[in-house]
Enzyme design. Structure first.
Site, mmCIF file in Angstrom:
data_model
loop_
_atom_site.group_PDB
_atom_site.id
_atom_site.type_symbol
_atom_site.label_atom_id
_atom_site.label_comp_id
_atom_site.label_asym_id
_atom_site.label_seq_id
_atom_site.Cartn_x
_atom_site.Cartn_y
_atom_site.Cartn_z
ATOM 1 N N ASP A 104 0.848 -1.180 0.000
ATOM 2 C CA ASP A 104 0.000 0.000 0.000
ATOM 3 C C ASP A 104 0.900 1.253 0.000
ATOM 4 O O ASP A 104 1.803 1.359 -0.827
ATOM 5 C CB ASP A 104 -0.954 -0.081 1.200
ATOM 6 C CG ASP A 104 -2.038 0.972 1.212
ATOM 7 O OD1 ASP A 104 -3.031 0.796 0.477
ATOM 8 O OD2 ASP A 104 -1.900 1.959 1.946
ATOM 9 N N TYR A 234 -1.737 11.200 2.238
ATOM 10 C CA TYR A 234 -2.602 11.486 1.091
ATOM 11 C C TYR A 234 -2.613 12.974 0.765
ATOM 12 O O TYR A 234 -2.738 13.361 -0.401
ATOM 13 C CB TYR A 234 -4.030 11.024 1.386
ATOM 14 C CG TYR A 234 -4.199 9.532 1.495
ATOM 15 C CD1 TYR A 234 -4.496 8.756 0.379
ATOM 16 C CD2 TYR A 234 -4.076 8.888 2.729
ATOM 17 C CE1 TYR A 234 -4.672 7.385 0.481
ATOM 18 C CE2 TYR A 234 -4.246 7.521 2.843
ATOM 19 C CZ TYR A 234 -4.541 6.772 1.715
ATOM 20 O OH TYR A 234 -4.703 5.414 1.818
ATOM 21 N N HIS A 299 -6.829 -6.841 -1.160
ATOM 22 C CA HIS A 299 -5.760 -5.883 -0.909
ATOM 23 C C HIS A 299 -4.783 -6.316 0.183
ATOM 24 O O HIS A 299 -3.580 -6.103 0.069
ATOM 25 C CB HIS A 299 -6.391 -4.536 -0.528
ATOM 26 C CG HIS A 299 -5.426 -3.404 -0.412
ATOM 27 N ND1 HIS A 299 -4.667 -2.950 -1.480
ATOM 28 C CD2 HIS A 299 -5.083 -2.618 0.650
ATOM 29 C CE1 HIS A 299 -3.919 -1.946 -1.082
ATOM 30 N NE2 HIS A 299 -4.140 -1.723 0.204
#
Length: 320
Positions: A104, A234, A299
């Site tokens: 990730d 982010y 994921h």
């Protein structure tokens, strides 16, 4: 059986919590969001029993590591600086290069580490997120908004404090259970005020590979630390794009094995499959040796299939 030891290490001006086990060649494990060192627990124990020394930090802003207050203290350059400092602090004498495993956001930081400091990386196994060359014509957030709209989770994460307030209303446990069990092979949306798009009170059925005790650990750490540190990664996506301009077109030149779940939301982003399988990936990562697509896995593949992932890591790193 090996046990996991914990300590704090001061690197690059921040205190990082580090979990480690074993003796032998060093493997640095780098987690993503909303994760901690804990997401590597099966790999730390498994690889240490196979003759490696496994080291997994809580990245800055996470868990028991320090969380700098400024939002702009979470760029790729800050994190790579932390990782290089950590390698300096934990590597054995004369061990200039380490093996690296990322997932990730940790995978993205591992790519940046390999791009910027290939002299410190012996080989890389990355999970979920491939290396995508920088597009000099468009900032990443502009691309996400054009493709998915403003409800796309990365877009919703941009306004400081907004998503944190919604997470607080939902409750830390519900947020983490929703994210850690996400298995839809498509984009994740957070419509404003609607959470995951279904009632918050709907129970989440945990899969066999994620126990309530596992969730309890995450909940305890995120309730104490909050989500802001992790979300700030982010909020620096466009800043990273700006900072990486000098490396536009540069190749990642370390040996790489890439593993992705068949149901991973990243694998189902537009054009990603063609990029991975039709030459684009190999062009920008010329030492890419193998791509593995794990059937029926989403994921969090290293937790869903820990023994398979451990074997992949062991087999690849044992070649060097």
């Amino acid at each position: 059986m090996e046990t996991i030891k914990h300590r704090m290490v001061k690197v690059n001006g921040v205190n990082l919590h580090v979990a480690e086990s074993g003796e032998g060649p060093l493997i640095l494990f780098i987690h993503g969001f909303p994760e901690l060192w804990y997401m590597w627990r099966h790999q730390i124990l498994g690889l240490s029993m196979l003759g490696f020394r496994a080291v997994a930090p809580d990245l800055r802003g996470y868990g028991d590591s320090e969380a700098p207050a400024p939002m702009d203290a979470y760029t790729a350059l800050h994190v790579v600086g932390d990782l290089v400092g950590l390698l300096d602090a934990v590597a054995a004498e004369g061990e200039e290069k380490a093996f690296v495993v990322g997932h990730d956001w940790g995978a993205l930081m591992a790519w940046y580490l390999c791009l910027l400091r290939p002299d410190r990386v012996k080989a890389l196994v990355n999970l979920s997120v491939p290396w995508l060359p920088r597009n000099p014509e468009r900032k990443p957030l502009d691309g996400y908004r054009a493709t998915y709209g403003d409800d796309y989770y990365i877009c919703r994460f941009q306004e400081p404090g907004e998503i944190e307030a919604e997470f607080s209303e939902m409750g830390t446990r519900r947020v983490l259970e929703g994210m850690l069990t996400y298995r839809i092979p498509g984009p994740l949306f957070f419509p404003k005020g609607k959470g995951f798009g279904h009632p918050v009170e709907d129970p989440v059925v945990l899969p066999s590979w994620l126990t309530r005790e596992d969730v309890d650990y995450y909940v305890d750490k995120f309730e104490k630390k909050g989500f802001t540190g992790g979300i700030n990664y982010y909020r620096n996506i466009n800043r990273n794009w700006e900072l990486m301009a000098p490396w536009d077109g540069a190749e990642v030149k370390v040996p790489v094995k890439f593993i992705v779940g068949e149901l991973d939301l990243v694998y189902h982003m537009p054009d990603i499959k063609d990029f991975i399988h039709k030459g684009g990936f190999k062009k920008t990562v010329p030492l890419l040796e193998e791509v593995v697509v794990m059937e029926g896995v989403a994921h969090f593949l290293n937790q869903e299939r820990p023994h398979d992932i451990n074997q992949h890591i062991h087999d690849f790193f044992s070649k060097f």
